[in-house]
Design an enzyme around this catalytic site. Structure first.
Site, PDB file in Angstrom:
ATOM      1  N   ASP A  96      33.975  51.182  39.680  1.00 28.52           N
ATOM      2  CA  ASP A  96      35.162  50.984  38.564  1.00 28.52           C
ATOM      3  C   ASP A  96      35.429  52.107  37.338  1.00 28.52           C
ATOM      4  O   ASP A  96      35.014  52.654  36.902  1.00 28.52           O
ATOM      5  CB  ASP A  96      34.719  49.931  37.904  1.00 28.52           C
ATOM      6  CG  ASP A  96      33.776  48.805  38.457  1.00 28.52           C
ATOM      7  OD1 ASP A  96      33.620  48.936  39.506  1.00 28.52           O
ATOM      8  OD2 ASP A  96      33.183  47.928  37.765  1.00 28.52           O
TER       9      ASP A  96
HETATM   10  N1  DQQ Z   1      30.790  46.998  39.013  1.00 24.24           N
HETATM   11  C1  DQQ Z   1      31.417  45.660  39.299  1.00 24.24           C
HETATM   12  C2  DQQ Z   1      31.205  45.139  37.663  1.00 24.24           C
HETATM   13  C3  DQQ Z   1      29.882  45.884  37.367  1.00 24.24           C
HETATM   14  C4  DQQ Z   1      29.841  47.198  37.842  1.00 24.24           C
HETATM   15  C5  DQQ Z   1      32.777  45.465  39.653  1.00 24.24           C
HETATM   16  C6  DQQ Z   1      28.574  47.874  38.263  1.00 24.24           C
HETATM   17  O1  DQQ Z   1      31.056  43.911  37.415  1.00 24.24           O
HETATM   18  O2  DQQ Z   1      29.722  46.096  35.920  1.00 24.24           O
HETATM   19  O3  DQQ Z   1      32.920  46.312  40.567  1.00 24.24           O
HETATM   20  O4  DQQ Z   1      29.113  49.010  39.146  1.00 24.24           O
END
Ligand code: DQQ
Length: 585
Positions: free
Chosen positions: A66
């Site tokens: 992300d």
């Molecule tokens: N990636 C998810 C999120 C979390 C993060 C979404 C963990 O919900 O915070 O891809 O790497």
């Protein structure tokens, strides 16, 4: 210019018939980051460059996911992102940090937020930035305080710059009064990804993504000082049957044009956008609606479908996105992550996984029914060696090569016209029985580039010379029984690679366009293992990750095609070879 005719379709048909439904043979779902303990800290000695992108954001090696807390501060754009410093699968997550003057050239800095305190010792997960009065950025992020219950006990923390006079914001402090928000009755392991906060009625407001059973929830928190947060009695928004809401995003858009507005804006013609990343589907959807600042409640518009069948920023490989307001150019910028569609073992071998897509400007379509997106204009600085074509007729079966362009690293814009809609194929009423959320994708998988009436026409990206491999991006126009036209846009990876191991979905979306002008336009950003395509000026956007074996580097070709019985004309085409940015992490 080189023209192929009919035999191409025989090859294409054979290749198409094979994978009608695209299932990754490892059963892995795109954009999913599953925990693979044994590979988490396995650093590959040498990175395989073959599928690395030329102009998309990626670090030198290892896993990324992300985008976090994008913002502008004192002359620099900042992008943080989820990063595994030790391996090419998800794990050991820290906030990596890069800065840029133009969001195209990037300078990597030391990770900004790393697990070190009791309130984040098992992980620093996604979050956002808010610029407080006096130009003071603050980060909100999710800390994992315990590994149980899986995937971890989640709290919300804040971090502030150690030195506000450093425009690069190299060092971040995580004060000891963290965590500032703890889960209460909600599922403690589904409580994450705080948004950028907005301010009204004397208080800051922000949401945290969550779920209760299968109800997706955006919990609302309020604060006067940004430190002490109180949970509102009601949610900002929730929706049964949608599962965990990851990475929510909530922001205003102007009803008066393309310019973006600051996250707290309420005056002067404003609608609101609410977006969530659905853990259950690994796709995102958004609605357009109204925010009531007194009730602190969001209401999607009646015609804005709130659920899996709703609008998506991108109908392909695009997840965990986040927007921010760029105060310098008054625009709202959208960042999204594209995971690999290769297997984890291939990722480990190549030594990296994941890219950030080209930042897009996002604004409200004049119809008010959807958003529009377009790559930031700064990208055009990488264009070189323009190839231009106009008034080229494509009859059924024509395949025309666009020469003198680096087809593995290109930017292509093309406008197609046609003189009649009469030959549009019938929209099979049986298709109305398919689940709405992936109707377009199913039709694309069934029809592919097989012969049609009005369409399929479009481009063959990352194609090998003899067309053993190609990723077609195209339109097909259908006519429904009540005489309406439905335009399907596909980015079909099913023929993208001779490697049978990859996930090769036939991504697709419908394009809400008035065909009175008998015109459809397409722009594709092609970059070795990614094709990002914008239909009709950004009404429908689709990203595919692909791994050709022959159409690699100089072996890649770009073609125009039409396989519909109605002739189409390429009114104009511009293709550019794309340079690499001077600095890329
Ligand atoms: N990636 C998810 C999120 C979390 C993060 C979404 C963990 O919900 O915070 O891809 O790497």
């Amino acid at each position: 210019m080189m023209v192929f005719t009919k035999p191409f379709w025989i090859i294409a048909l054979l290749v198409c018939l094979f994978p009608l439904l695209n299932i990754n043979n490892n059963g892995e779902v795109m954009a999913f980051h599953k925990v693979q303990m044994k590979y988490q800290s396995l650093t590959t000695a040498k990175v395989n460059e073959v599928y690395r992108t030329g102009y998309h954001f990626q670090p030198k090696q290892n896993w990324i996911n992300d985008p976090n807390a994008p913002m502008y501060y004192k002359g620099y754009y900042h992008l943080f992102y989820q990063y595994n410093p030790k391996g090419a699968v998800w794990g050991n997550i820290v906030w990596a940090h890069s800065v840029s003057k133009d969001m195209i050239n990037w300078i990597p800095l030391e990770p900004a937020v790393v697990p070190s305190k009791p309130f984040d010792k098992y992980g620093c997960w996604s979050g956002s930035a808010t610029i407080l009065p006096g130009n003071k950025p603050v980060i909100l992020y999710t800390g994992i305080v315990d590994l149980k219950p899986a995937p971890g006990y989640q709290v919300q923390n804040y971090a502030i710059p150690a030195n506000y006079s450093d425009p690069l914001l190299r060092e971040w402090i995580k004060p000891d009064d963290n965590p500032i928000v703890k889960p209460t009755s909600e599922n403690v392991s589904s409580f994450r990804d705080p948004t950028t906060a907005w301010f009204n009625n004397g208080r800051w407001k922000m949401i945290v993504g969550s779920k209760n059973n299968h109800r997706g929830i955006a919990y609302l928190y309020r604060s006067r000082d940004f430190i002490k947060w109180t949970k509102a009695k009601h949610t900002l928004h929730d929706k049964p049957g949608t599962g965990m809401w990851e990475c929510p995003d909530f922001y205003p858009v102007s009803t008066r044009g393309m310019y973006g507005v600051e996250t707290s804006a309420l005056e002067g013609g404003i609608k609101h956008v609410f977006k969530v990343s659905l853990d259950m589907t690994r796709f995102e959807y958004y609605t357009i609606g109204t925010y009531n600042p007194i009730k602190d409640k969001y209401y999607p518009d009646k015609n804005s479908v709130d659920g899996w069948a709703g609008l998506r920023y991108d109908y392909g490989n695009f997840y965990a996105s986040k927007t921010f307001f760029d105060p310098i150019q008054n625009r709202r910028i959208l960042w999204g992550w594209a995971n690999e569609s290769s297997t984890s073992l291939e990722d480990i071998t190549k030594g990296w996984a994941g890219i950030q897509l080209i930042p897009r400007v996002v604004w409200l379509d004049p119809s008010g029914k959807q958003l529009l997106q377009w790559p930031i204009h700064e990208l055009t600085r990488l264009r070189s060696d323009n190839v231009h074509l106009k008034s080229l007729q494509l009859n059924q079966g024509d395949v025309v090569q666009i020469e003198r362009v680096t087809a593995a690293q290109a930017d292509v814009e093309v406008t197609f016209t046609f003189s009649s809609l009469d030959k549009a194929e019938t929209f099979d009423p049986e298709w109305n029985k398919l689940p709405l959320e992936n109707l377009a994708m199913q039709i694309c998988a069934i029809k592919g580039t097989r012969r049609g009436g009005l369409g399929p026409f479009g481009i063959l990206t990352l194609a090998s010379m003899k067309l053993e491999e190609f990723t077609p991006v195209f339109f097909r126009v259908f006519k429904t029984l009540d005489n309406k036209h439905k335009v399907l846009m596909c980015s079909d990876a099913s023929t993208s690679s001779l490697n049978q191991n990859e996930y090769k979905p036939s991504f697709a979306g419908f394009v809400d366009v008035d065909l009175a002008e008998k015109k459809l336009s397409l722009r594709s950003l092609i970059d070795h293992s990614v094709v990002e395509s914008f239909g009709e000026g950004g009404k429908t956007v689709i990203t595919s990750r692909v791994y050709p074996t022959l159409a690699v580097g100089e072996g890649a070709r770009l073609f125009l095609f039409n396989n519909g019985t109605e002739a189409v004309t390429v009114e104009r085409l511009n293709a550019w070879s794309m340079k690499k940015p001077l600095f890329m992490n």
